[in-house]
Design an enzyme around this catalytic site. Structure first.
Site, PDB file in Angstrom:
ATOM      1  N   LYS A   1       0.853  -1.192   0.000  1.00  0.00           N
ATOM      2  CA  LYS A   1       0.000   0.000   0.000  1.00  0.00           C
ATOM      3  C   LYS A   1       0.884   1.235   0.000  1.00  0.00           C
ATOM      4  O   LYS A   1       1.715   1.423   0.898  1.00  0.00           O
ATOM      5  CB  LYS A   1      -0.910  -0.008   1.233  1.00  0.00           C
ATOM      6  CG  LYS A   1      -1.762   1.245   1.354  1.00  0.00           C
ATOM      7  CD  LYS A   1      -2.778   1.142   2.466  1.00  0.00           C
ATOM      8  CE  LYS A   1      -3.547   2.440   2.619  1.00  0.00           C
ATOM      9  NZ  LYS A   1      -4.551   2.364   3.679  1.00  0.00           N
TER      10      LYS A   1
ATOM     11  N   LYS B   1      -2.243  -1.521  -3.751  1.00  0.00           N
ATOM     12  CA  LYS B   1      -3.091  -0.332  -3.684  1.00  0.00           C
ATOM     13  C   LYS B   1      -2.246   0.927  -3.774  1.00  0.00           C
ATOM     14  O   LYS B   1      -1.250   1.014  -3.055  1.00  0.00           O
ATOM     15  CB  LYS B   1      -3.839  -0.354  -2.350  1.00  0.00           C
ATOM     16  CG  LYS B   1      -4.739   0.827  -2.120  1.00  0.00           C
ATOM     17  CD  LYS B   1      -5.335   0.753  -0.754  1.00  0.00           C
ATOM     18  CE  LYS B   1      -6.034   2.066  -0.503  1.00  0.00           C
ATOM     19  NZ  LYS B   1      -6.449   2.207   0.858  1.00  0.00           N
TER      20      LYS B   1
HETATM   21  C1  PBG Z   1      -7.505   3.386   5.680  1.00  0.00           C
HETATM   22  C2  PBG Z   1      -7.780   3.288   4.229  1.00  0.00           C
HETATM   23  C3  PBG Z   1      -7.573   4.245   3.226  1.00  0.00           C
HETATM   24  C4  PBG Z   1      -8.091   3.696   2.038  1.00  0.00           C
HETATM   25  C5  PBG Z   1      -8.547   2.418   2.345  1.00  0.00           C
HETATM   26  N1  PBG Z   1      -8.338   2.187   3.701  1.00  0.00           N
HETATM   27  C6  PBG Z   1      -7.065   5.630   3.305  1.00  0.00           C
HETATM   28  C7  PBG Z   1      -5.667   5.888   3.652  1.00  0.00           C
HETATM   29  O1  PBG Z   1      -4.849   4.997   3.883  1.00  0.00           O
HETATM   30  O2  PBG Z   1      -5.366   7.073   3.753  1.00  0.00           O
HETATM   31  C8  PBG Z   1      -8.133   4.366   0.683  1.00  0.00           C
HETATM   32  C9  PBG Z   1      -9.206   3.899  -0.244  1.00  0.00           C
HETATM   33  C10 PBG Z   1      -9.491   4.803  -1.383  1.00  0.00           C
HETATM   34  O3  PBG Z   1      -8.852   5.841  -1.619  1.00  0.00           O
HETATM   35  O4  PBG Z   1     -10.447   4.472  -2.117  1.00  0.00           O
HETATM   36  N2  PBG Z   1      -6.201   3.327   6.074  1.00  0.00           N
END
Ligand code: PBG
Length: 341
Positions: free
Chosen positions: A213, A266
């Site tokens: 991520k 992601k």
């Molecule tokens: C929580 C989380 C996030 C997303 C999914 N879970 C935001 C982040 O890490 O700031 C992003 C999902 C999206 O942008 O559609 N940590």
């Protein structure tokens, strides 16, 4: 370690020697829809989709997220109704995000027995029993500072966070979640969660880890949707540097070693190379998150009349599958499933 079919010189020269015009005309296999369907290499099906839901307190609430047209913060009853629709469209799964009424230092709402996600899991299981219910496991929606972990001396404390993430995962499993999906990017969290789930009797609850991520600006609209923007600093001390490719394989291999059942990359679109690397290196199912910013860009350009929304949507989803993702978390899931029929 990477498998690349074109790295082999012999294979490459064989392909080029076959490509002699006029004996070979590749347009023959593009002439009509039937032949194109027969030789299509990548398929897209509602089976591939996971639809995200944002669950908020109250009753009868359905509030559109301004930067994500067509997506809503919904109360538990509305989320359950939406989940039923997701099921009727042939999509096998939803992932839940909580938008709690109150936030605190210790992210209490993330692991309380009657928290918003825990309530939603139960209601969705009642309304749509066939659906696979995934829960996002993170603290950022529940902390008053908006970071994904506990803060100690101005820093996100990795090891202190693990216990709370484990509590959250177990509380989701207890409510009936089929899969828990840690998105916090703390080191060691998959192992900690696996151990806690097993200890509490949830050895059948699977883990889909947000393994690679990245610290991405593409999450912008989500932070409005889940009301979880960090109140100070940013997430670069725990999420990955977008410039790093090899590091993704380290992250994924660690999560697999700790017990992840499905690994996720992601965001998706600006990270197709990472999806491909992960697909070619590991044998687990690979998920990719077609994140909020990727959705909003398409919606905004479509509203301006600059692109054909449905076609761009299908092309993006196909590209994520072509890169190697088995599963796609996408706000487009319902729209795409309607087209796929
Ligand atoms: C929580 C989380 C996030 C997303 C999914 N879970 C935001 C982040 O890490 O700031 C992003 C999902 C999206 O942008 O559609 N940590």
């Amino acid at each position: 370690m990477l498998f690349c079919p074109f790295a082999c010189e012999r294979f490459h020269s064989r392909i080029t020697s076959l490509s002699m015009f006029p004996a070979h005309r590749y347009r023959r296999l593009r002439l009509n829809s039937a032949i194109r369907r027969m030789v299509r290499e990548t398929s897209l099906s509602p089976d591939n989709f996971i639809y995200p839901l944002f669950v908020t307190a109250g009753k009868g609430i359905r509030k559109e997220i301004s930067s994500m047209p067509g997506c809503y913060q919904e109360s538990v009853d509305e989320a359950a109704r939406n989940a039923k629709e997701v099921q009727s469209l042939g999509i096998p799964s939803v992932i839940l995000f909580g938008v709690p009424q109150s936030k605190d230092e210790l992210a209490t709402g993330a692991y309380s027995e009657n928290g918003i996600v825990q309530q939603a899991v139960k209601a969705i299981k009642d309304a749509a029993p066939e659906l696979c219910v995934i829960t996002d496991v993170c603290l950022c929606e529940y902390t008053n500072h908006g970071h994904c972990g506990l803060i100690d001396k101005g820093e996100v404390d990795n090891d202190k966070t693990l216990g709370l993430l484990s509590l959250a995962a177990v509380s989701h499993a207890r409510a009936g979640a089929d899969i828990v999906a840690p998105s916090d990017m703390m080191d060691g969290r998959v192992g900690a969660i696996r151990t806690a789930l097993d200890k509490e009797g949830f050895s059948n609850t699977a883990i889909m880890s947000y393994a690679a991520k990245y610290a991405s600006a593409f999450y912008g609209p989500f932070r409005e949707a889940a009301e979880c923007a960090p109140q100070f600093g940013d997430r670069r001390s725990y999420q990955m540097d977008p410039a790093n490719r090899r590091e993704a394989l380290k992250e994924v291999s660690l999560d697999i070693a700790e017990g992840a059942d499905i690994v996720m990359v992601k965001p998706a679109l600006a990270y197709l190379d990472i999806i491909s690397d992960v697909r070619n290196t590991f044998n687990l199912p690979v998920a990719a998150y077609n994140v909020s910013g990727e959705y909003s860009l398409v919606k905004a350009a479509a509203q301006l009349g600059w692109i054909d929304e449905s076609k761009v949507m299908m092309e993006i989803l196909t590209s994520i599958r072509r890169a190697g993702a088995d599963l796609i978390l996408s706000y487009f899931s319902k729209d795409a499933a309607k087209i796929l029929g």
